[in-house]
Write an enzyme that holds these catalytic residues in place. Structure first.
Site, short mmCIF file in Angstrom:
data_model
loop_
_atom_site.label_atom_id
_atom_site.label_comp_id
_atom_site.label_asym_id
_atom_site.label_seq_id
_atom_site.Cartn_x
_atom_site.Cartn_y
_atom_site.Cartn_z
N VAL A 1 12.09 85.42 42.79
CA VAL A 1 10.83 84.81 43.18
C VAL A 1 9.98 84.53 41.94
O VAL A 1 9.87 85.38 41.05
CB VAL A 1 10.03 85.77 44.09
CG1 VAL A 1 8.77 85.11 44.60
CG2 VAL A 1 10.89 86.24 45.25
N CYS A 2 9.40 83.33 41.87
CA CYS A 2 8.48 83.02 40.78
C CYS A 2 7.06 83.24 41.27
O CYS A 2 6.52 82.44 42.03
CB CYS A 2 8.66 81.57 40.32
SG CYS A 2 7.50 81.12 39.02
N LEU A 3 6.49 84.33 40.89
CA LEU A 3 5.14 84.66 41.34
C LEU A 3 4.45 85.39 40.19
O LEU A 3 4.98 86.38 39.68
CB LEU A 3 5.21 85.54 42.59
CG LEU A 3 3.90 85.95 43.25
CD1 LEU A 3 3.10 84.73 43.68
CD2 LEU A 3 4.16 86.84 44.46
#
Lengths: 158, 281
Positions: A93-95
């Site tokens: 996840v890109c967060l």
């Protein structure tokens, strides 16, 4: 693992046990794989009602670093999910809060809640899945919705 | 940042160090890997110096600089009566410097004064609740600070330095102070919003998350102001040792808006571009 990490993870473990009902109302549920290894958790995230992801349930995997909570956990989707900020192949996840913006006041549960919010509020400008990100970015809601619904039905329907 | 031989030696150390970039180029780097590697390099560099160093005479700084602007400003700070205590440059330096100096003052207090200070800091936990923090997220850090207060009457400056060189104690106090500063900003939004509003819709939450709460992110002006306001018992002077004109270093003083103590601590930090140490007048 430091004493501080253990103490903190035990608290989170107890909190996770308390909020235990497998009801459909519960959008995020996580637990350690084993009580003897608090550095590896699993669980799931359900799509919120009224969003593109409603009706889906995705399994997630959480690796906790020994320096937690000073450093963020690594959270990835095990069930494939079609989302601009999730890598289709490895589920990462890109967060920002899972990277440089991590705060020690977050918990594993609140990090998962942030991912839940990300599902309905994507950041198409920093995509890990370019195909769906392009549809979202170009404003083609219908095409984006049908793609998400297709993959949700195929992999994540409950 | 530094000129002279020291920094050159450091660079040589790095290239010969344990981190070899060619180990990693075989596969594409994802964000997580890049973050981890960056952290490894930072940690590797930082581990060469203690978190909190020994008090040194200010003249020691002269040896680090060839530049005449810096040398003039260092000389203007005074001679043998002034000193500085180096703090590790790991992104937490302003926070660690402030926290150490805060406890160093407290350590010199009488037991009843320490007790009063402790209850003042512990009472700020209600600020964390008002700002919406989850107790599970902050309680361990608050308890570590509380326990340091309890050990304080038995400590000397030397043993306090050891306490702060214990990563667990040091980190916990820093996170606690960061959260207090962020909570102060969140609960005084009307005072801070004009400074946060960058025309791009940055919210108070986002600002606090990015600039104050995130571990190892340097303190900016607003963060220091919030820290001083939250703690409420200390004035903070920042001595700017930079390339600006003039022979005297500019000093910026932060005072709490509503001070609870009559006699306030005078904490001074020495700022050199990108880094803070503790300054002793």
């Amino acid at each position: 693992m430091s004493l501080a990490s253990t103490r903190r993870l035990l608290k989170e473990f107890r909190a996770a046990q308390k909020s235990s009902s497998d009801s459909e109302e519960e959008l995020v549920r996580i637990r350690p794989v084993s009580e003897n290894d608090l550095l590896h958790w699993v669980g799931y995230i359900r799509g919120s009602k009224g969003t593109l992801y409603e009706g889906g349930r995705w399994n997630i995997d959480i690796q906790v670093p020994k320096t937690y909570p000073l450093h963020p956990p690594e959270i990835k989707f095990i069930t494939p999910i079609c989302h601009p900020n999730v890598n289709w192949k490895d589920g990462l996840v890109c967060l920002d809060i899972l990277k440089g913006q991590w705060t020690a006041a977050w918990t594993l549960q609140s990090a998962c809640m942030a991912i839940l919010v990300l599902l309905s509020d994507p950041e198409p400008n920093s995509p890990l899945n370019v195909d769906i990100a392009n549809l979202v970015r170009s404003g083609d809601e219908e095409a984006a919705a049908s793609l998400v619904h297709y993959f949700t039905a195929k992999y994540a329907s409950t | 940042m530094m000129s002279g031989q020291d920094s050159e030696v450091n660079q040589d150390d790095t290239s010969a160090g344990t981190i070899n970039p060619s180990d990693y180029v075989t596969e594409e780097l994802d964000d997580v890997t890049i973050l981890r590697l960056t952290q490894e390099i930072k940690d590797h560099e930082a581990s060469k110096t203690p978190l909190v160093g020994e008090l040194k005479p200010i003249s020691v700084l002269l040896d680090e600089y060839a530049d005449s602007t810096f040398r003039a400003k260092i000389k203007a700070l005074g001679g043998g009566s002034t000193g500085y205590r180096p703090i590790r440059g790991d992104g937490n330096c302003a926070w660690r410097a402030f926290a150490f100096r805060f406890f160093e003052f407290a350590q010199s207090y009488a037991p009843d004064q320490i007790a009063e200070l402790k209850s003042r800091i512990m009472s700020l936990t209600k600020l964390l609740n008002e700002a919406g923090y989850n107790e599970n997220g902050y309680i361990d850090f608050v308890e570590e600070t509380e326990s340091l207060f309890d050990r304080l009457p038995g400590l000397t400056t030397e043993t306090l330095v050891s306490e702060f060189n214990n990563m667990e104690v040091s980190s916990a106090v820093i996170v606690h102070f960061r959260l207090l500063a962020a909570a102060y900003v969140k609960t005084h939004a009307e005072d801070y919003m004009p400074f946060i509003d960058d025309g791009e819709g940055t919210t108070i939450e986002e600002y606090c998350n990015r600039q104050i709460e995130a571990f190892a992110v340097e303190a900016d002006h607003l963060a220091l102001s919030a820290l001083v306001n939250a703690v409420g018992v200390a004035d903070l002077g920042v001595v700017y040792m930079d390339r600006s004109e003039g022979e005297d270093a500019v000093v910026h003083t932060f005072e709490p808006m509503s001070a609870s103590a009559k006699e306030r601590m005078k904490i001074d930090l020495l700022y050199r571009p990108g880094h803070y140490d503790i300054f002793y007048r």
